[in-house]
Design an enzyme around this catalytic site. Structure first.
Site, short mmCIF file in Angstrom:
data_model
loop_
_atom_site.label_atom_id
_atom_site.label_comp_id
_atom_site.label_asym_id
_atom_site.label_seq_id
_atom_site.Cartn_x
_atom_site.Cartn_y
_atom_site.Cartn_z
N LYS A 1 106.11 161.08 91.28
CA LYS A 1 107.49 161.55 91.15
C LYS A 1 107.85 162.45 92.34
O LYS A 1 106.96 162.92 93.07
CB LYS A 1 107.65 162.34 89.84
CG LYS A 1 106.79 163.61 89.80
CD LYS A 1 106.79 164.26 88.42
CE LYS A 1 105.88 165.49 88.40
NZ LYS A 1 105.76 166.06 87.06
N ARG B 1 109.58 171.08 75.73
CA ARG B 1 110.46 170.32 76.61
C ARG B 1 110.94 169.09 75.84
O ARG B 1 111.59 169.24 74.82
CB ARG B 1 109.72 169.96 77.92
CG ARG B 1 109.26 171.23 78.63
CD ARG B 1 108.87 171.09 80.11
NE ARG B 1 108.22 169.87 80.54
CZ ARG B 1 107.58 169.75 81.71
NH1 ARG B 1 107.49 170.80 82.53
NH2 ARG B 1 107.04 168.62 82.06
N TYR C 1 116.98 187.43 112.53
CA TYR C 1 118.08 188.12 111.85
C TYR C 1 117.65 189.47 111.28
O TYR C 1 116.57 189.60 110.70
CB TYR C 1 118.59 187.25 110.70
CG TYR C 1 119.24 185.96 111.18
CD1 TYR C 1 120.28 185.97 112.11
CD2 TYR C 1 118.82 184.74 110.68
CE1 TYR C 1 120.87 184.78 112.54
CE2 TYR C 1 119.40 183.55 111.10
CZ TYR C 1 120.43 183.58 112.03
OH TYR C 1 121.01 182.41 112.45
N MET D 1 117.17 179.07 109.03
CA MET D 1 117.35 177.73 108.47
C MET D 1 116.51 176.69 109.21
O MET D 1 115.96 175.77 108.60
CB MET D 1 118.84 177.34 108.55
CG MET D 1 119.16 176.04 107.81
SD MET D 1 120.88 175.56 107.93
CE MET D 1 121.69 176.84 107.00
C1 LIG Z 1 104.34 166.18 86.91
C2 LIG Z 1 103.69 165.73 85.67
C3 LIG Z 1 102.31 165.42 85.65
C4 LIG Z 1 101.38 165.69 86.80
O1 LIG Z 1 100.96 167.04 86.77
P1 LIG Z 1 99.90 167.63 87.81
O2 LIG Z 1 99.71 169.02 87.36
O3 LIG Z 1 100.57 167.56 89.15
O4 LIG Z 1 98.68 166.79 87.73
C5 LIG Z 1 101.80 164.88 84.49
N1 LIG Z 1 102.58 164.65 83.41
C6 LIG Z 1 103.88 164.98 83.38
C7 LIG Z 1 104.67 164.74 82.14
C8 LIG Z 1 104.48 165.55 84.49
O5 LIG Z 1 105.77 165.88 84.46
#
Ligand SMILES: *Cc1c(COP(=O)(O)O)cnc(C)c1O
Length: 374
Positions: A39, A136, A266, A314
């Protein structure tokens, strides 16, 4: 002194063989099927290249948050199973199901959408997500019976196949996670009692997969570990035989000799303590370099560490290199593999009160990802 190729301001080198090796190593350590989590553009490493490398290393499946991330992987030619688990309210699953994307289902509404997305000859493949404490998504324990029974009914009708059950842990403490694991086992028992036969059970991400054998079941979802970073505060990736896949680097864009008292960046939060040389590094918060690390994080140039002088802007920041012979074009490594003597994503996380996950994932689109293989 290492230099960057002419014309390159900044780049993130992505070592895809590190990703493949990390998956191999994690498989050895954990011993169950691996869903490689790609992801958020593969935690900033590039989703497609991360997916290919993880599959080469022995992951059998991929995980993403959004359906769109899974669709992009399919369109790019990835044929491995892909699980997507975070859905827009009212989203249709028709396209995802047609592309053979497995849907994480967290509610009755999503279950109905999954059943609706089936075609006459193709049930929608789902993994039902059970809420076990994280607060969640996932089906709440009070709704397990109703949703699981409806899932079993849709399965008998040929509308869906419940291939898996899953949940997600808080990593609060081993005790808290064991309570969630026990809760998950109750959910699994309830599903089985209602006639479901999920082939895959998964609750652990990298941290629990490595530290809690009771959470492994027959499948784990691994993100951070496959990129060669550790989810633990007290152990780095080398403790598990993993190596970081991303090296973030830039080319010194300018060097300026200044007298004592000269302000830097800055608000002049840094002033040269004596006559010194300032080197300009062309990465800034637009590139994901956290501004909160101003005056705190260090970089490596020619094997030496230099602390950031003044504010990160930036597009750029400055380091005070003293009388060292740093030149325009020299390589500046912001983070990479500690074995190379450079700072790590963890160092940047500590300098900016966050976690290594956020450091790599936020590297911006202006930073070209350059694939390397070691
Ligand atoms: C992002 C995520 C993972 C992976 O987690 P890591 O700690 O990066 O291994 C696994 N399951 C879900 C539901 C996630 O959102």
């Amino acid at each position: 002194m290492s230099r960057l190729p002419a014309g390159v301001l900044r780049e993130a080198q992505i070592d895809t063989s590190a990703i493949a090796d990390n998956v191999r190593q994690l498989r050895r350590l954990i011993g169950v099927e691996v869903i490689a989590v790609v992801k958020a553009d593969g935690y900033g490493h590039g989703a497609l290249r991360a997916a290919r490398a993880a599959l080469e290393g022995g992951a059998s499946r991929l995980g993403v948050a959004d359906i769109a991330e899974g669709v992009a992987l399919r369109r790019a030619g990835i044929t491995a199973p892909i699980l997507a688990w975070l859905h827009a309210p009212g989203a249709s699953f028709v396209e995802a199901a047609a592309l053979g994307i497995t849907l994480g289902v967290s509610s009755m509404a999503q279950l109905l959408a999954a059943a609706e997305a089936a075609s006459a000859d193709r049930p929608t493949i789902v993994h039902l997500k059970l809420e076990t404490g994280l607060g969640r998504n996932g089906v709440a324990p009070d709704d397990w019976k109703t949703v699981l029974a409806e899932a079993a009914r849709f399965e008998r009708l040929g509308k869906i196949v419940v291939e898996g059950l899953f949940s997600h842990l808080s990593n609060t403490s081993p005790e808290d996670d064991l309570v969630a694991v026990a809760e998950f086992e109750e959910g699994v028992a309830a599903a089985v009692a209602l006639g479901l036969t999920p082939a895959l059970l998964h609750i652990a991400a990298t941290q629990a997969a490595l530290s809690m054998p009771q959470a492994r079941f027959n499948c784990v979802r691994l993100g951070i570990g496959i990129y060669g970073l550790s989810p633990f505060d007290d152990r780095g990736p080398e403790a598990f035989g993993l190596r970081p896949a991303m090296t973030l680097r830039g080319a010194v864009a300018a060097v300026r000799r200044v007298p004592a008292g000269h302000g830097v960046s800055y608000n002049y939060t840094y002033r040269a303590p004596e006559t010194t040389s300032l080197a300009l590094v062309p990465l800034g918060y637009a590139d994901g370099v956290p501004r909160a690390a101003s005056g705190r994080a260090s970089v490596a140039i020619g094997g030496r560490r230099y602390k950031i002088a003044g504010r990160i802007a930036m597009d750029q920041f400055v380091v005070d290199v003293g009388d060292d012979p740093v030149q325009v074009g020299d390589e500046v490594v912001l983070f990479g593999d500690a074995a190379r003597g450079v700072p790590t994503a963890r160092d940047w996380a500590e300098a900016s009160d966050t976690i290594n996950y956020e450091i790599v994932t936020r590297i911006g689109p202006r930073v070209p990802r350059v694939q390397v293989s070691s």
